[in-house]
Scaffold this motif. Structure first.
Motif, PDB file in Angstrom:
ATOM      1  N   GLU A 174       0.909  -1.326   0.101  1.00  0.00           N
ATOM      2  CA  GLU A 174       0.213  -0.193  -0.054  1.00  0.00           C
ATOM      3  C   GLU A 174       1.040   1.257   0.048  1.00  0.00           C
ATOM      4  O   GLU A 174       0.683   2.131  -0.953  1.00  0.00           O
ATOM      5  CB  GLU A 174      -1.151   0.171   1.246  1.00  0.00           C
ATOM      6  N   ARG A 217       2.080   1.837  -3.387  1.00  0.00           N
ATOM      7  CA  ARG A 217       1.123   2.164  -4.381  1.00  0.00           C
ATOM      8  C   ARG A 217       1.028   3.851  -4.174  1.00  0.00           C
ATOM      9  O   ARG A 217       0.847   4.396  -5.089  1.00  0.00           O
ATOM     10  CB  ARG A 217      -0.237   1.485  -4.010  1.00  0.00           C
ATOM     11  N   GLU A 254       1.608   6.571  -6.705  1.00  0.00           N
ATOM     12  CA  GLU A 254       0.597   7.314  -7.030  1.00  0.00           C
ATOM     13  C   GLU A 254       1.170   8.869  -6.752  1.00  0.00           C
ATOM     14  O   GLU A 254       0.852   9.801  -7.827  1.00  0.00           O
ATOM     15  CB  GLU A 254      -0.559   7.239  -6.183  1.00  0.00           C
TER      16      GLU A 254
END
Length: 161
Positions: free
Chosen positions: A104, A107, A111
């Motif tokens: 996570e 990610r 992002e």
């Protein structure tokens, strides 16, 4: 034939007296000693039987204690296995959670980098558009026109996201 005389009478009396003396001083005490010995032997046999019974009881108690110890050790081993399995599963679960957090975070980082790259590209495109607009207008409009074109471009590219 046989003569019955005083010698024979004295011999019979001597034998009777001897028998009574032997019975009183020899046979009686020997018989008493033998009875005591018999009682002692019987007592020893009873004690031996009692000790044998006590040894049997102790053996049974030992075997019961040994069996209880085996059961207890089996229970301890079973509990240790259950605890080890639970700890193993908890470690796996924690590792899964940590891996999920790492993924996570990766990610989110990707992002954020993507957003940063998009902003940088928008700024470069805006700069190129400004340069192109400046060349097209050839310096006719000035700084106010440039700013208006830049704002319009940013809003259009921001909405197209």
């Amino acid at each position: 034939m046989l003569k019955l005389g005083w010698d024979l009478v004295f011999t019979i009396i001597n034998l009777i007296v001897l028998y009574l003396l032997l019975k009183k001083f020899l046979i009686g005490p020997v018989t008493g000693i033998m009875e005591k010995r018999k009682a002692l032997i019987a007592s020893s046999l009873e004690d031996a039987a009692a000790q044998k019974n006590q040894a049997q009881e102790m053996k049974q108690q030992y075997e019961q204690s040994l069996a209880a110890s085996r059961l207890e050790s089996d229970e301890i081993v079973a509990r240790a296995r259950i605890d080890a399995r639970a700890e193993y599963e908890q470690i796996l679960k924690d590792a899964g959670v940590q891996a999920g957090q790492i993924i996570e975070n990766a990610r989110k980082s990707v992002e954020a980098e993507r957003e940063q790259a998009l902003r940088e590209m928008k700024a470069q495109i805006a700069s190129l558009a400004m340069d192109a607009a400046e060349k097209v207008t050839a310096g006719k409009a000035g700084a106010e026109l440039d700013q208006a074109l830049f704002d319009q471009f940013i809003t259009e590219t921001g909405d197209g996201k």
